[in-house]
Design a protein around this motif. Structure first.
Motif, PDB file in Angstrom:
ATOM      1  N   MET A   1      39.301  53.179  50.102  1.00 23.89           N
ATOM      2  CA  MET A   1      40.061  53.680  51.241  1.00 23.89           C
ATOM      3  C   MET A   1      40.461  52.534  52.166  1.00 23.89           C
ATOM      4  SD  MET A   1      39.215  56.764  53.971  1.00 23.89           S
ATOM      5  CE  MET A   1      38.015  55.870  54.972  1.00 23.89           C
ATOM      6  N   PHE A   2      39.545  51.594  52.395  1.00 30.66           N
ATOM      7  CA  PHE A   2      39.849  50.459  53.265  1.00 30.66           C
ATOM      8  C   PHE A   2      41.028  49.653  52.726  1.00 30.66           C
ATOM      9  CE2 PHE A   2      35.084  50.135  54.592  1.00 30.66           C
ATOM     10  CZ  PHE A   2      35.215  51.296  55.332  1.00 30.66           C
ATOM     11  N   ALA A   3      41.127  49.541  51.402  1.00 28.62           N
ATOM     12  CA  ALA A   3      42.161  48.713  50.776  1.00 28.62           C
ATOM     13  C   ALA A   3      43.452  49.479  50.509  1.00 28.62           C
ATOM     14  CB  ALA A   3      41.630  48.133  49.467  1.00 28.62           C
ATOM     15  N   SER A   4      43.491  50.758  50.870  1.00 28.30           N
ATOM     16  CA  SER A   4      44.620  51.621  50.513  1.00 28.30           C
ATOM     17  C   SER A   4      45.904  51.303  51.278  1.00 28.30           C
ATOM     18  CB  SER A   4      44.248  53.086  50.752  1.00 28.30           C
ATOM     19  OG  SER A   4      44.085  53.339  52.150  1.00 28.30           O
ATOM     20  N   GLY A   5      45.785  50.641  52.432  1.00 27.00           N
ATOM     21  CA  GLY A   5      46.949  50.403  53.263  1.00 27.00           C
ATOM     22  C   GLY A   5      47.346  51.592  54.104  1.00 27.00           C
ATOM     23  N   LEU A   6      46.533  52.647  54.073  1.00 30.39           N
ATOM     24  CA  LEU A   6      46.848  53.874  54.810  1.00 30.39           C
ATOM     25  C   LEU A   6      46.306  53.874  56.234  1.00 30.39           C
ATOM     26  CD1 LEU A   6      46.041  56.509  52.026  1.00 30.39           C
ATOM     27  CD2 LEU A   6      48.310  55.702  52.730  1.00 30.39           C
ATOM     28  N   LEU A   7      45.426  52.917  56.542  1.00 30.70           N
ATOM     29  CA  LEU A   7      44.676  52.980  57.797  1.00 30.70           C
ATOM     30  C   LEU A   7      44.925  51.767  58.693  1.00 30.70           C
ATOM     31  CD1 LEU A   7      41.148  54.013  56.422  1.00 30.70           C
ATOM     32  CD2 LEU A   7      43.066  55.520  57.015  1.00 30.70           C
ATOM     33  N   ASP A   8      44.806  52.016  59.988  1.00 27.24           N
ATOM     34  CA  ASP A   8      44.730  50.944  60.979  1.00 27.24           C
ATOM     35  C   ASP A   8      43.309  50.793  61.518  1.00 27.24           C
ATOM     36  OD1 ASP A   8      47.632  50.526  61.083  1.00 27.24           O
ATOM     37  OD2 ASP A   8      47.686  52.489  62.069  1.00 27.24           O
ATOM     38  N   ALA A   9      42.577  51.896  61.521  1.00 27.76           N
ATOM     39  CA  ALA A   9      41.227  51.905  62.098  1.00 27.76           C
ATOM     40  C   ALA A   9      40.372  52.921  61.370  1.00 27.76           C
ATOM     41  CB  ALA A   9      41.287  52.232  63.589  1.00 27.76           C
ATOM     42  N   VAL A  10      39.074  52.743  61.467  1.00 28.29           N
ATOM     43  CA  VAL A  10      38.145  53.631  60.786  1.00 28.29           C
ATOM     44  C   VAL A  10      36.922  53.858  61.655  1.00 28.29           C
ATOM     45  CG1 VAL A  10      36.984  51.708  59.611  1.00 28.29           C
ATOM     46  CG2 VAL A  10      36.909  53.997  58.603  1.00 28.29           C
ATOM     47  N   ILE A  11      36.361  55.054  61.546  1.00 26.58           N
ATOM     48  CA  ILE A  11      35.066  55.308  62.178  1.00 26.58           C
ATOM     49  C   ILE A  11      34.019  55.457  61.092  1.00 26.58           C
ATOM     50  CG2 ILE A  11      35.383  57.836  62.307  1.00 26.58           C
ATOM     51  CD1 ILE A  11      33.794  57.661  65.010  1.00 26.58           C
ATOM     52  N   ILE A  12      32.890  54.809  61.297  1.00 21.14           N
ATOM     53  CA  ILE A  12      31.773  54.876  60.356  1.00 21.14           C
ATOM     54  C   ILE A  12      30.827  55.969  60.837  1.00 21.14           C
ATOM     55  CG2 ILE A  12      29.971  53.581  59.176  1.00 21.14           C
ATOM     56  CD1 ILE A  12      32.820  52.470  58.787  1.00 21.14           C
ATOM     57  N   ALA A  13      30.755  57.078  60.113  1.00 18.17           N
ATOM     58  CA  ALA A  13      29.946  58.225  60.524  1.00 18.17           C
ATOM     59  C   ALA A  13      28.973  58.630  59.419  1.00 18.17           C
ATOM     60  CB  ALA A  13      30.849  59.402  60.891  1.00 18.17           C
ATOM     61  N   THR A  14      28.382  57.625  58.817  1.00 18.34           N
ATOM     62  CA  THR A  14      27.435  57.801  57.718  1.00 18.34           C
ATOM     63  C   THR A  14      25.999  57.725  58.246  1.00 18.34           C
ATOM     64  OG1 THR A  14      27.447  55.420  57.383  1.00 18.34           O
ATOM     65  CG2 THR A  14      29.047  56.708  56.106  1.00 18.34           C
ATOM     66  N   PRO A  15      24.991  57.919  57.384  1.00 23.20           N
ATOM     67  CA  PRO A  15      23.617  57.629  57.808  1.00 23.20           C
ATOM     68  C   PRO A  15      23.486  56.206  58.343  1.00 23.20           C
ATOM     69  CG  PRO A  15      23.570  58.918  55.809  1.00 23.20           C
ATOM     70  CD  PRO A  15      25.023  58.590  56.065  1.00 23.20           C
ATOM     71  N   HIS A  16      22.483  55.998  59.193  1.00 22.73           N
ATOM     72  CA  HIS A  16      22.402  54.816  60.051  1.00 22.73           C
ATOM     73  C   HIS A  16      22.387  53.479  59.312  1.00 22.73           C
ATOM     74  CE1 HIS A  16      21.519  58.129  62.541  1.00 22.73           C
ATOM     75  NE2 HIS A  16      20.212  58.121  62.420  1.00 22.73           N
ATOM     76  N   TYR A  17      21.633  53.390  58.225  1.00 21.13           N
ATOM     77  CA  TYR A  17      21.528  52.113  57.518  1.00 21.13           C
ATOM     78  C   TYR A  17      22.895  51.599  57.064  1.00 21.13           C
ATOM     79  CZ  TYR A  17      16.404  51.853  56.997  1.00 21.13           C
ATOM     80  OH  TYR A  17      15.060  51.724  57.222  1.00 21.13           O
ATOM     81  N   ASP A  18      23.822  52.514  56.794  1.00 23.56           N
ATOM     82  CA  ASP A  18      25.114  52.130  56.232  1.00 23.56           C
ATOM     83  C   ASP A  18      26.124  51.676  57.280  1.00 23.56           C
ATOM     84  OD1 ASP A  18      24.221  52.766  53.679  1.00 23.56           O
ATOM     85  OD2 ASP A  18      24.908  54.847  53.823  1.00 23.56           O
ATOM     86  N   HIS A  19      25.820  51.850  58.558  1.00 23.79           N
ATOM     87  CA  HIS A  19      26.802  51.486  59.583  1.00 23.79           C
ATOM     88  C   HIS A  19      27.215  50.014  59.501  1.00 23.79           C
ATOM     89  CE1 HIS A  19      25.657  55.122  62.380  1.00 23.79           C
ATOM     90  NE2 HIS A  19      26.087  55.490  61.193  1.00 23.79           N
ATOM     91  N   PRO A  20      26.272  49.056  59.558  1.00 24.38           N
ATOM     92  CA  PRO A  20      26.695  47.649  59.520  1.00 24.38           C
ATOM     93  C   PRO A  20      27.406  47.231  58.239  1.00 24.38           C
ATOM     94  CG  PRO A  20      24.526  47.837  60.511  1.00 24.38           C
ATOM     95  CD  PRO A  20      24.833  49.174  59.913  1.00 24.38           C
ATOM     96  N   PRO A  21      26.879  47.535  57.037  1.00 23.97           N
ATOM     97  CA  PRO A  21      27.597  47.055  55.840  1.00 23.97           C
ATOM     98  C   PRO A  21      28.989  47.656  55.690  1.00 23.97           C
ATOM     99  CG  PRO A  21      25.725  48.463  55.234  1.00 23.97           C
ATOM    100  CD  PRO A  21      25.585  48.147  56.671  1.00 23.97           C
ATOM    101  N   LEU A  22      29.164  48.920  56.055  1.00 26.52           N
ATOM    102  CA  LEU A  22      30.490  49.523  55.963  1.00 26.52           C
ATOM    103  C   LEU A  22      31.424  48.950  57.027  1.00 26.52           C
ATOM    104  CD1 LEU A  22      29.541  53.223  55.196  1.00 26.52           C
ATOM    105  CD2 LEU A  22      30.884  51.708  53.734  1.00 26.52           C
ATOM    106  N   ALA A  23      30.900  48.710  58.225  1.00 28.26           N
ATOM    107  CA  ALA A  23      31.723  48.095  59.268  1.00 28.26           C
ATOM    108  C   ALA A  23      32.154  46.693  58.848  1.00 28.26           C
ATOM    109  CB  ALA A  23      30.952  48.043  60.580  1.00 28.26           C
ATOM    110  N   ILE A  24      31.245  45.926  58.267  1.00 27.73           N
ATOM    111  CA  ILE A  24      31.579  44.579  57.809  1.00 27.73           C
ATOM    112  C   ILE A  24      32.671  44.633  56.749  1.00 27.73           C
ATOM    113  CG2 ILE A  24      30.677  42.589  56.528  1.00 27.73           C
ATOM    114  CD1 ILE A  24      27.992  43.080  58.002  1.00 27.73           C
ATOM    115  N   ALA A  25      32.546  45.579  55.816  1.00 25.93           N
ATOM    116  CA  ALA A  25      33.565  45.727  54.763  1.00 25.93           C
ATOM    117  C   ALA A  25      34.917  46.104  55.367  1.00 25.93           C
ATOM    118  CB  ALA A  25      33.117  46.783  53.753  1.00 25.93           C
ATOM    119  N   ALA A  26      34.907  46.948  56.378  1.00 22.23           N
ATOM    120  CA  ALA A  26      36.160  47.347  57.032  1.00 22.23           C
ATOM    121  C   ALA A  26      36.794  46.173  57.761  1.00 22.23           C
ATOM    122  CB  ALA A  26      35.893  48.508  57.989  1.00 22.23           C
ATOM    123  N   PHE A  27      35.978  45.379  58.448  1.00 23.25           N
ATOM    124  CA  PHE A  27      36.512  44.188  59.123  1.00 23.25           C
ATOM    125  C   PHE A  27      37.129  43.235  58.106  1.00 23.25           C
ATOM    126  CE2 PHE A  27      33.273  45.105  62.597  1.00 23.25           C
ATOM    127  CZ  PHE A  27      34.229  45.481  63.526  1.00 23.25           C
TER     128      PHE A  27
END
Length: 386
Positions: free
Chosen positions: A62-88
């Motif tokens: 989804m991050f690589a799809s070109g469909l987004l400008d921004a994303v919210i990470i609303a997963t279980p807590h451990y996944d917040h940093p790695p998913l945010a890093i991938a989005a950045f």
């Protein structure tokens, strides 16, 4: 950019709330442009309720799809940093749900990735939109309270029955949630604590684990905080009390402020207690005191929608964020320090917090856990739960 194309990772309780709000047009100039969840049932729900929105199983896709400008990470807590890093790394702007993460070391990595990316970084600290806390912060920063002597916050109206702890496989274990009341219910209040009063110097705590429920994480907490200037604080929270209490009391030179039932009352000294003490000669003298009600809207403010609107405005106009993501580590450090003090039986130093040692003890608790949870996923309406 005329509008923000917004994606959501994690369609659980909070992710679903955000999706409904954006899809319904409650955040002007923001459109729901993508949803991602690893659970087939939640993807099916997304396709049924948001039929025009692309649905993904893999976040990086989804991050690589070109469909987004921004994303919210609303997963279980451990996944917040790695998913945010991938989005950045994918060039996206990011909002993370609370907490910023489970342990400070991973949040430091997330903050570094955000800074490197140059993208906008926010956190869903929706309680910062509450007019009562905004007014209280203005009173403190403008000096209307004088010096703060003691802070007491009792917040025990987080009642969560066993059914709540059993509702998801990831809830209420060290391995999958990383804690209990502190990491789940209390991040907003711990953020408000530091947002209002600044960071304490050190913390001593007493914490009970599984006192009220069949869980291995904390459900009853008392923490004592000390500040460099001598201010002290006591923070008490629990998930096993009904109906519970939410009362913030601030003892200060100018009297006593109480926040309860989302209202501010101020027993205000006409003269500062310190100034009065300097000239008083009466054995039982005391300053004249007035009972005041501080005017502030009591509707709670725009909450989650307010944070999304603020993020959209910042992205489109360059305005400052009300809740910068970089500040997520502050409340988490208080949370981690309370755990660390309870685990080690001593003071936790927040100025030189032992990030690696905290992670080591957390890993030991994960390794020694004997909890086995049933595969179950239940979502529920989150209204009136925050």
């Amino acid at each position: 950019m005329e509008k923000v194309r917004f994606g959501i990772v994690g369609l659980g309780n909070m992710g679903t709330t955000h999706a409904k709000n954006v899809y319904a047009g409650k955040v002007p100039k923001m459109e729901l442009a993508g949803i991602c969840d690893i659970a087939e049932g939640r993807r099916k729900y997304a396709k049924e309720h948001f039929p025009e929105v692309p649905v993904f199983e893999d976040a990086k896709e989804m991050f690589a799809s070109g469909l987004l400008d921004a994303v919210i990470i609303a997963t279980p807590h451990y996944d917040h940093p790695p998913l945010a890093i991938a989005a950045f790394e994918a060039g996206l702007n990011v909002i993370t749900e609370k907490p910023a993460g489970v342990y400070t070391a991973q949040v430091l990595e997330m903050n570094a990735a955000a800074e490197k990316s140059g993208k906008l970084f926010g956190i869903m600290y929706n309680q910062r939109t509450n007019p009562v806390y905004r007014k209280l912060r203005q009173m403190i920063q403008s000096g209307q309270l004088g010096g703060i002597k003691r802070i007491n916050w009792i917040i025990t109206d987080w009642y969560r029955p066993q059914a709540y702890h059993d509702s998801c496989t990831w809830r209420s274990t060290w391995k999958t949630e990383g804690g209990g009341a502190l990491i789940n219910q209390n991040p907003h209040q711990l953020d408000l604590w530091q947002w209002l009063f600044g960071m304490p110097k050190r913390i001593m705590s007493h914490v009970s684990f599984g006192k009220y429920y069949d869980i291995e994480v904390e459900d009853d907490v008392t923490a004592f905080m000390e500040y460099e200037n001598g201010t002290t604080g006591v923070y008490i929270t629990a998930t096993g009390e009904a109906p519970g209490t939410n009362r913030l009391e601030i003892s200060c030179d100018m009297g006593c402020v109480v926040v309860e039932n989302n209202k501010i009352s101020f027993k205000r000294n006409v003269e500062s207690e310190r100034e009065f003490n300097a000239h008083n000669t009466e054995i039982f003298g005391r300053p004249e005191c007035w009972d005041c009600i501080v005017p502030a809207e009591t509707d709670g403010g725009p909450q989650h929608i307010g944070i999304l609107k603020d993020f959209t405005k910042a992205l489109l106009t360059g305005s400052e964020l009300l809740a910068p993501g970089y500040e997520g580590i502050k409340g988490l450090t208080i949370s981690n320090a309370i755990h660390y003090s309870a685990w080690t039986g001593g003071w936790a130093d927040l100025e030189h917090f032992p990030h690696d040692d905290f992670k080591r003890i957390l890993d030991e608790k994960i390794a020694n856990s004997t909890v086995v949870k049933k595969e179950i996923q239940r979502t529920a309406d989150t209204d009136n739960t925050y």
